[in-house]
Design an enzyme around this catalytic site. Structure first.
Site, PDB file in Angstrom:
ATOM      1  N   HIS A  50       0.827  -1.206   0.000  1.00 13.83           N
ATOM      2  CA  HIS A  50       0.000   0.000   0.000  1.00 13.83           C
ATOM      3  C   HIS A  50       0.860   1.254   0.000  1.00 13.83           C
ATOM      4  O   HIS A  50       1.336   1.700   1.043  1.00 13.83           O
ATOM      5  CB  HIS A  50      -0.925  -0.008   1.223  1.00 13.83           C
ATOM      6  CG  HIS A  50      -1.978   1.056   1.212  1.00 13.83           C
ATOM      7  ND1 HIS A  50      -3.328   0.771   1.227  1.00 13.83           N
ATOM      8  CD2 HIS A  50      -1.904   2.418   1.194  1.00 13.83           C
ATOM      9  CE1 HIS A  50      -4.023   1.899   1.223  1.00 13.83           C
ATOM     10  NE2 HIS A  50      -3.170   2.915   1.211  1.00 13.83           N
ATOM     11  N   HIS A  52       1.428   5.205  -2.510  1.00 15.41           N
ATOM     12  CA  HIS A  52       0.885   6.094  -3.541  1.00 15.41           C
ATOM     13  C   HIS A  52       2.062   6.719  -4.293  1.00 15.41           C
ATOM     14  O   HIS A  52       2.513   7.820  -3.953  1.00 15.41           O
ATOM     15  CB  HIS A  52       0.004   7.171  -2.903  1.00 15.41           C
ATOM     16  CG  HIS A  52      -1.201   6.638  -2.214  1.00 15.41           C
ATOM     17  ND1 HIS A  52      -2.449   6.625  -2.794  1.00 15.41           N
ATOM     18  CD2 HIS A  52      -1.350   6.072  -0.992  1.00 15.41           C
ATOM     19  CE1 HIS A  52      -3.327   6.093  -1.949  1.00 15.41           C
ATOM     20  NE2 HIS A  52      -2.672   5.739  -0.845  1.00 15.41           N
ATOM     21  N   GLN A 141      -9.509   8.764  -5.574  1.00 14.63           N
ATOM     22  CA  GLN A 141      -9.209   9.407  -4.300  1.00 14.63           C
ATOM     23  C   GLN A 141     -10.384  10.214  -3.735  1.00 14.63           C
ATOM     24  O   GLN A 141     -10.613  10.234  -2.531  1.00 14.63           O
ATOM     25  CB  GLN A 141      -8.000  10.332  -4.454  1.00 14.63           C
ATOM     26  CG  GLN A 141      -7.646  11.152  -3.235  1.00 14.63           C
ATOM     27  CD  GLN A 141      -7.142  10.335  -2.067  1.00 14.63           C
ATOM     28  OE1 GLN A 141      -6.009   9.884  -2.060  1.00 14.63           O
ATOM     29  NE2 GLN A 141      -7.984  10.101  -1.070  1.00 14.63           N
ATOM     30  N   HIS A 199      -9.563   1.454   0.025  1.00 10.78           N
ATOM     31  CA  HIS A 199      -9.376   2.267   1.220  1.00 10.78           C
ATOM     32  C   HIS A 199     -10.687   2.174   1.990  1.00 10.78           C
ATOM     33  O   HIS A 199     -11.726   2.631   1.516  1.00 10.78           O
ATOM     34  CB  HIS A 199      -9.091   3.722   0.850  1.00 10.78           C
ATOM     35  CG  HIS A 199      -7.703   3.977   0.365  1.00 10.78           C
ATOM     36  ND1 HIS A 199      -7.146   3.299  -0.703  1.00 10.78           N
ATOM     37  CD2 HIS A 199      -6.751   4.859   0.794  1.00 10.78           C
ATOM     38  CE1 HIS A 199      -5.915   3.748  -0.898  1.00 10.78           C
ATOM     39  NE2 HIS A 199      -5.649   4.691  -0.006  1.00 10.78           N
ATOM     40  N   GLU A 202     -11.315   4.612   6.666  1.00 12.08           N
ATOM     41  CA  GLU A 202     -10.181   5.379   7.194  1.00 12.08           C
ATOM     42  C   GLU A 202     -10.732   6.646   7.855  1.00 12.08           C
ATOM     43  O   GLU A 202     -10.651   7.748   7.322  1.00 12.08           O
ATOM     44  CB  GLU A 202      -9.180   5.729   6.097  1.00 12.08           C
ATOM     45  CG  GLU A 202      -7.906   6.355   6.652  1.00 12.08           C
ATOM     46  CD  GLU A 202      -6.930   6.805   5.576  1.00 12.08           C
ATOM     47  OE1 GLU A 202      -5.826   7.235   5.953  1.00 12.08           O
ATOM     48  OE2 GLU A 202      -7.261   6.743   4.384  1.00 12.08           O
ATOM     49  N   ASP A 298       2.525   3.317   3.010  1.00 12.86           N
ATOM     50  CA  ASP A 298       1.488   4.255   2.556  1.00 12.86           C
ATOM     51  C   ASP A 298       2.039   5.509   1.908  1.00 12.86           C
ATOM     52  O   ASP A 298       1.788   5.759   0.730  1.00 12.86           O
ATOM     53  CB  ASP A 298       0.544   4.603   3.706  1.00 12.86           C
ATOM     54  CG  ASP A 298      -0.750   5.263   3.237  1.00 12.86           C
ATOM     55  OD1 ASP A 298      -0.980   5.333   2.021  1.00 12.86           O
ATOM     56  OD2 ASP A 298      -1.537   5.693   4.096  1.00 12.86           O
ATOM     57  N   TRP A 304       0.288  13.895   2.388  1.00 12.76           N
ATOM     58  CA  TRP A 304      -0.320  13.448   3.635  1.00 12.76           C
ATOM     59  C   TRP A 304       0.707  13.309   4.760  1.00 12.76           C
ATOM     60  O   TRP A 304       0.436  13.643   5.896  1.00 12.76           O
ATOM     61  CB  TRP A 304      -1.032  12.105   3.422  1.00 12.76           C
ATOM     62  CG  TRP A 304      -2.262  12.216   2.602  1.00 12.76           C
ATOM     63  CD1 TRP A 304      -3.553  12.416   3.047  1.00 12.76           C
ATOM     64  CD2 TRP A 304      -2.346  12.161   1.175  1.00 12.76           C
ATOM     65  NE1 TRP A 304      -4.414  12.491   1.986  1.00 12.76           N
ATOM     66  CE2 TRP A 304      -3.711  12.327   0.825  1.00 12.76           C
ATOM     67  CE3 TRP A 304      -1.412  11.982   0.159  1.00 12.76           C
ATOM     68  CZ2 TRP A 304      -4.152  12.326  -0.494  1.00 12.76           C
ATOM     69  CZ3 TRP A 304      -1.847  11.978  -1.160  1.00 12.76           C
ATOM     70  CH2 TRP A 304      -3.205  12.152  -1.478  1.00 12.76           C
TER      71      TRP A 304
END
Length: 383
Positions: A50, A52, A141, A199, A202, A298, A304
């Site tokens: 996982h 991005h 997203q 996802h 979350e 992640d 983020w």
């Protein structure tokens, strides 16, 4: 090269490499001129389930001042239209090499379907790589049903050749629309004969109830080992009776939960004051129930989370702290997840056996707890 008295699969043995292959395992005598490495431990390479890559290394361009998931998504939405294929590919390559230097040779990346240039770039990069295995998840997203055109882009991304279907049901406008997108994701995966990787929940909201829908769909389709639910942080806030019900559904369905401790220790718990919740999947209870749990990194310096290193050991180290997994067996299980459970989406870990390519890691200690504490860089063999 000869490894002597090294631990492999829990037992001491010797192992010889020649021309990028494992040629012998057992009691072996050294040959004049070969390098001999004594002791330590050999494992399969790590896998990252996982990340991005389309957003990696962009955090400095648009810092997340509040540290919230919401601001991260908003900042990313401002950056996304500026992406070019060259930029996405260059940052992805740099990040992949960061991962490889720490022993991760399989990577599953989510790519935002709001920019099909990034989807095409990562699918093309996947096909160019040789000693790194890359998978691409079509990830909307900002949801599928929240605005016109998003469903069409998501479906086009799958037609471009993504390896798995994603969605973000808790980010849709209503609970019912979130559940609808879960079912849409399964239907699209069925159409393309692909895996599902969502996802899921979350959020700190104990009323976020998407994981049970994911498990029900998986059970109804008999899709054990084809479905991953990432994050699942609402599980932290569930009432205990409901959490027990959901965990049993996870076990029965064979859905793998992937915890992303580095991001979620900072993104969750932002809506209230003290005492602050941690916000994570109940890994200890999932393990106790016999569920499969992966550990994701992640974010690698993205909008983020600016502190990502692409070292999977950092993610495991964080998990054992904030999930209270500091029992001896728990720490060893967290380390094992990196080279075993994390490979579920790739069909299982590579075999370290005679006759196979030498894709393996050598560690200076045979004790996973020592390795978690010190987090040394392994010797990486990526033939």
């Amino acid at each position: 090269m000869l490894f002597q008295n090294t631990v492999l699969d829990g037992k001491k043995t010797d192992l010889r490499l020649e021309d990028g292959r494992v040629v012998a395992i057992g009691k072996l005598a050294s040959i004049q001129g070969e390098e001999v490495v004594e002791g330590g431990m050999i494992t399969p390479p790590f896998a990252e389930p996982h990340v991005h890559l389309d957003a990696a290394l962009l955090g400095a361009r648009k810092p997340n001042v509040s540290g919230t998931l919401t601001e991260g998504i908003r900042n990313w939405a401002e950056l996304r239209p500026t992406l070019t294929a060259e930029d996405v590919t260059a940052r992805a390559r740099e990040t992949i090499e960061m991962y490889a230097s720490w022993g991760t040779l399989r990577i599953r990346t989510h790519v935002d379907t709001g920019n099909l240039i990034a989807v095409e770039a990562l699918c093309a990069l996947r096909d160019e790589l040789d000693d790194i295995e890359l998978q691409v998840v079509a990830f909307p997203q900002e949801g599928i049903l929240r605005a016109p055109g998003r469903r069409e882009d998501w479906e086009r991304a799958m037609a471009l050749g993504c390896d798995a279907v994603g969605c973000i049901p808790h980010f849709e406008r209503t609970t019912e629309e979130g559940w609808e997108t879960v079912r849409m994701a399964f239907a699209l995966a069925d159409k393309h004969d692909k895996m599902v990787d969502l996802h899921c929940d979350e959020t700190d909201d104990p009323g976020s109830r998407n994981l049970e829908v994911v498990c029900a769909e998986t059970l109804d389709r008999s899709w054990k080992n084809r479905v991953i639910a990432g994050h699942c942080t609402a599980m932290h806030s569930y009432p205990n009776p409901y959490a027990a019900k959901v965990i049993e559904l996870v076990r029965a369905s064979g859905v793998q939960v992937v915890s992303n401790p580095l991001d979620n220790i900072v993104l969750q718990g932002r809506y209230g004051g003290y005492p602050r919740i941690r916000g994570h999947a109940r890994v200890d209870e999932l393990w106790a129930a016999g569920c499969s749990v992966g550990i994701g990194h992640d974010s690698v310096q993205d909008p983020w989370y600016r502190l990502g290193t692409a070292n999977m050991m950092d993610a495991a180290y964080m998990l054992v702290h904030y999930a209270h997994l500091t029992g001896e067996d728990q720490m060893r299980k967290a380390f094992r997840a990196l080279h075993h459970d994390n490979h579920l989406c790739f069909g299982g870990p590579p075999r370290v056996v005679a006759g196979e390519r030498a894709q393996l890691l050598w560690w200076p200690s045979a004790d996973p707890i020592d390795l978690l504490r010190d987090r040394p860089r392994p010797r990486v063999f990526r033939a």
